[in-house]
Write a protein that holds these residues in place. Structure first.
Motif, PDB file in Angstrom:
ATOM      1  N   THR A 166       0.459  -1.402  -0.095  1.00  0.00           N
ATOM      2  CA  THR A 166      -0.211   0.423   0.254  1.00  0.00           C
ATOM      3  C   THR A 166       0.875   1.341   0.139  1.00  0.00           C
ATOM      4  OG1 THR A 166      -1.126  -0.631   1.559  1.00  0.00           O
ATOM      5  CG2 THR A 166      -2.192   0.384   0.586  1.00  0.00           C
ATOM      6  N   VAL A 214       2.691   6.205  -1.932  1.00  0.00           N
ATOM      7  CA  VAL A 214       3.817   6.985  -2.842  1.00  0.00           C
ATOM      8  C   VAL A 214       4.057   7.360  -4.099  1.00  0.00           C
ATOM      9  CG1 VAL A 214       6.707   6.626  -2.801  1.00  0.00           C
ATOM     10  CG2 VAL A 214       5.821   6.507  -0.754  1.00  0.00           C
ATOM     11  N   ARG A 256       1.454   9.675  -4.974  1.00  0.00           N
ATOM     12  CA  ARG A 256       1.566  11.092  -4.743  1.00  0.00           C
ATOM     13  C   ARG A 256       2.374  11.740  -5.203  1.00  0.00           C
ATOM     14  NH1 ARG A 256       1.318  12.213   1.787  1.00  0.00           N
ATOM     15  NH2 ARG A 256      -0.928  11.651   2.942  1.00  0.00           N
ATOM     16  N   ALA A 258       8.156   4.800   6.797  1.00  0.00           N
ATOM     17  CA  ALA A 258       7.273   6.768   7.142  1.00  0.00           C
ATOM     18  C   ALA A 258       7.906   7.015   7.971  1.00  0.00           C
ATOM     19  CB  ALA A 258       6.171   6.576   7.228  1.00  0.00           C
ATOM     20  N   ALA A 309       6.056  14.170   3.960  1.00  0.00           N
ATOM     21  CA  ALA A 309       7.705  14.273   5.498  1.00  0.00           C
ATOM     22  C   ALA A 309       7.233  12.726   5.917  1.00  0.00           C
ATOM     23  CB  ALA A 309       7.709  15.109   5.404  1.00  0.00           C
ATOM     24  N   GLY A 310       5.383  12.683   6.551  1.00  0.00           N
ATOM     25  CA  GLY A 310       5.485  11.964   7.848  1.00  0.00           C
ATOM     26  C   GLY A 310       4.952  12.856   8.812  1.00  0.00           C
ATOM     27  N   THR A 368       1.937  13.580  10.020  1.00  0.00           N
ATOM     28  CA  THR A 368       0.945  13.187  10.344  1.00  0.00           C
ATOM     29  C   THR A 368       0.762  12.401  10.343  1.00  0.00           C
ATOM     30  OG1 THR A 368      -0.687  14.027   8.406  1.00  0.00           O
ATOM     31  CG2 THR A 368      -2.085  12.732   9.470  1.00  0.00           C
TER      32      THR A 368
HETATM   33  P1  ATP Z   1       0.650  15.981   4.144  1.00  0.00           P
HETATM   34  O1  ATP Z   1       1.537  17.178   4.595  1.00  0.00           O
HETATM   35  O2  ATP Z   1       0.727  15.860   2.858  1.00  0.00           O
HETATM   36  O3  ATP Z   1      -0.274  16.009   5.058  1.00  0.00           O
HETATM   37  P2  ATP Z   1       2.497  14.365   6.318  1.00  0.00           P
HETATM   38  O4  ATP Z   1       3.865  14.653   6.131  1.00  0.00           O
HETATM   39  O5  ATP Z   1       1.750  14.173   6.982  1.00  0.00           O
HETATM   40  O6  ATP Z   1       2.006  15.318   4.909  1.00  0.00           O
HETATM   41  P3  ATP Z   1       2.056  11.759   5.757  1.00  0.00           P
HETATM   42  O7  ATP Z   1       0.645  11.457   5.616  1.00  0.00           O
HETATM   43  O8  ATP Z   1       2.336  11.290   6.963  1.00  0.00           O
HETATM   44  O9  ATP Z   1       2.643  13.137   5.678  1.00  0.00           O
HETATM   45  O10 ATP Z   1       2.716   9.857   4.901  1.00  0.00           O
HETATM   46  C1  ATP Z   1       4.339  10.054   5.212  1.00  0.00           C
HETATM   47  C2  ATP Z   1       4.477   8.521   4.365  1.00  0.00           C
HETATM   48  O11 ATP Z   1       3.245   7.580   4.581  1.00  0.00           O
HETATM   49  C3  ATP Z   1       4.005   9.549   2.649  1.00  0.00           C
HETATM   50  O12 ATP Z   1       5.139   8.542   1.797  1.00  0.00           O
HETATM   51  C4  ATP Z   1       2.686   8.388   2.617  1.00  0.00           C
HETATM   52  O13 ATP Z   1       2.120   8.073   1.761  1.00  0.00           O
HETATM   53  C5  ATP Z   1       2.689   7.286   3.453  1.00  0.00           C
HETATM   54  N1  ATP Z   1       1.352   6.782   4.138  1.00  0.00           N
HETATM   55  C6  ATP Z   1       0.416   7.257   4.724  1.00  0.00           C
HETATM   56  N2  ATP Z   1      -0.341   6.745   5.676  1.00  0.00           N
HETATM   57  C7  ATP Z   1      -0.590   5.845   4.339  1.00  0.00           C
HETATM   58  C8  ATP Z   1      -1.312   4.693   4.715  1.00  0.00           C
HETATM   59  N3  ATP Z   1      -2.272   4.552   5.893  1.00  0.00           N
HETATM   60  N4  ATP Z   1      -0.810   3.393   3.805  1.00  0.00           N
HETATM   61  C9  ATP Z   1       0.663   3.161   3.168  1.00  0.00           C
HETATM   62  N5  ATP Z   1       0.650   4.265   3.150  1.00  0.00           N
HETATM   63  C10 ATP Z   1       1.062   5.677   3.937  1.00  0.00           C
END
Ligand code: ATP
Length: 391
Positions: free
Chosen positions: A128, A133, A136, A164, A186-187, A189
């Protein structure tokens, strides 16, 4: 999909045709039955075998019998459709629990609110992640990709990675505000998801007041953490019930005080039924900003020690955004807060800024220190935050 949708359409038509034929047949049998009862019954009344009252009563009972038979004939169809729903419900119920509570887990009580990440490495289930990735990577080409590629950690190229989060360590002292910034994906969330233990880290530990999250009771952990995300979910119920969820009964004064602090009281009072207005999927539609302020009021009522916030981005109008910023300030006071920051004012107020890139914390410090380094933070500041402040 087209083939299957076509099949569903054909089956539905067939079902309707059969259903209609059947009800016509039942109607005909009913009408003929009634005619027959009165014809034979009338003859028997003339012969003094029955009274007219008996015949009328007999016919009335017969009509009731027809109705019951008709409902019974629909039962197999309802039964078959319900079975499909049952299957789905059991599919969900049968899912294994990913987050298990230890049998000797401890209650997290009297929390001060210090949050520590110790060498946390985390990955979502492989396939997944890679597809997300890649997706996005294609979708987010625009504004940030320049900044990310140029300033990306250690000059790595923007290819899909499996982790992640990679070796993330930081400490937020009780009552402090930490701001997470970084490019999309970036990670940030993901870091916020690990604090309420929506996932467990693959490696490393996360501690609250020095206690590993894996050793605490889930319910007591949830009680200490309040989350306000950009996507607030409201149940199809009254505003009051949404505010009280998932807790005890509260009195009106308590609810109103929280809503005033969240800058949403005035708005609620202008709704047709005030606090009893039904909202949610099929109810009164609230805007993103209004929903977020309700979520803030909910957090104020919950009164947790640790706050996890995802600040509103630019889709809010400036008035709504000002109301939210004001409400957030109130709710953050005196609590440990971890904020995915999009506003310069939050970043400036933060005790520490954590700059996340490709799952790692690449820079940390205060605004002026980071700006002096001229790294990723400076790029983000120039492309995002400076702009957000002037808009
Ligand atoms: P944004 O500012 O766009 O919300 P972010 O910094 O919060 O981004 P995250 O959502 O933490 O980024 O995502 C970090 C990585 O983990 C990304 O590469 C994303 O594709 C991946 N990812 C996030 N959620 C999942 C999931 N449920 N399953 C698989 N991969 C995920």
């Amino acid at each position: 999909f087209g083939d299957r949708a076509g099949r569903v359409r054909d089956i539905s038509i067939e079902r309707s045709v059969i259903g209609t034929r059947f009800s016509v047949l039942m109607g005909l049998v009913g009408a003929l039955g009634t005619a027959l009862v009165y014809w034979i019954g009338g003859y028997l009344v003339l012969k003094d075998v029955f009274t007219i009252g008996t015949i009328v009563a007999f016919n009335a009972y017969l009509v009731q019998l027809y109705n019951s038979i008709q409902s019974l004939s629909n039962t197999p169809v309802s039964f078959a459709t319900s079975l499909v729903s049952f299957e789905r419900v059991f599919e969900v119920l049968d899912l294994p629990l990913e987050i298990q509570e230890k049998s000797n887990a401890v209650e997290l009580a009297n929390v001060r609110g210090a949050v520590t990440f110790e060498h946390v490495t985390f990955w979502y289930s492989g396939e997944t992640l890679l597809s997300e990735v890649k997706r996005r990577g294609q979708a987010d080409g625009a504004a940030l990709s320049g900044a990310v590629n140029e300033a990306g950690s250690n000059g790595k190229t923007s290819q899909a990675r499996e982790l992640a989060l990679e070796d993330v360590s930081f400490q937020i002292n009780a009552g402090e505000l930490a701001a997470l910034v970084g490019p999309s994906g970036a990670g940030k969330t993901t870091i916020t998801y690990l604090i309420p233990r929506l996932y467990d880290p693959g490696e490393g530990r996360i501690l609250i007041d020095g206690i590993d999250l894996r050793d605490v009771r889930l319910e007591s952990l949830a009680a200490q953490i309040g989350m306000v995300t950009q996507e607030t979910h409201l149940f199809h119920d009254t505003i009051r019930m949404n505010l009280m969820y998932p807790q005890r009964e509260m009195d009106q004064a308590e609810i109103e005080a929280a809503c005033k602090a969240a800058n949403i009281h005035q708005f609620i009072m202008e709704l047709p039924d005030g606090y009893d207005t039904v909202v949610g999927e099929r109810g009164f539609r609230l805007s993103g900003g209004e929903k977020q302020r309700i979520a803030i009021a909910r957090v104020i009522l919950k009164n947790p020690r640790i706050l996890v916030l995802d600040e509103a981005t630019s889709h809010l109008d400036s008035q709504s955004e000002a109301l939210i910023q004001d409400a957030l300030k109130t709710v953050m006071a005196g609590r440990t807060s971890l904020v995915i920051a999009h506003r310069l004012s939050t970043i400036l107020a933060a005790d520490q800024i954590l700059v996340v890139d490709r799952g790692q914390i690449v820079e940390r410090g205060k605004h002026a220190e980071l700006l002096a380094q001229g790294g990723l933070y400076t790029k983000l500041y120039l492309t995002q935050f400076k702009e957000s402040e002037s808009s």
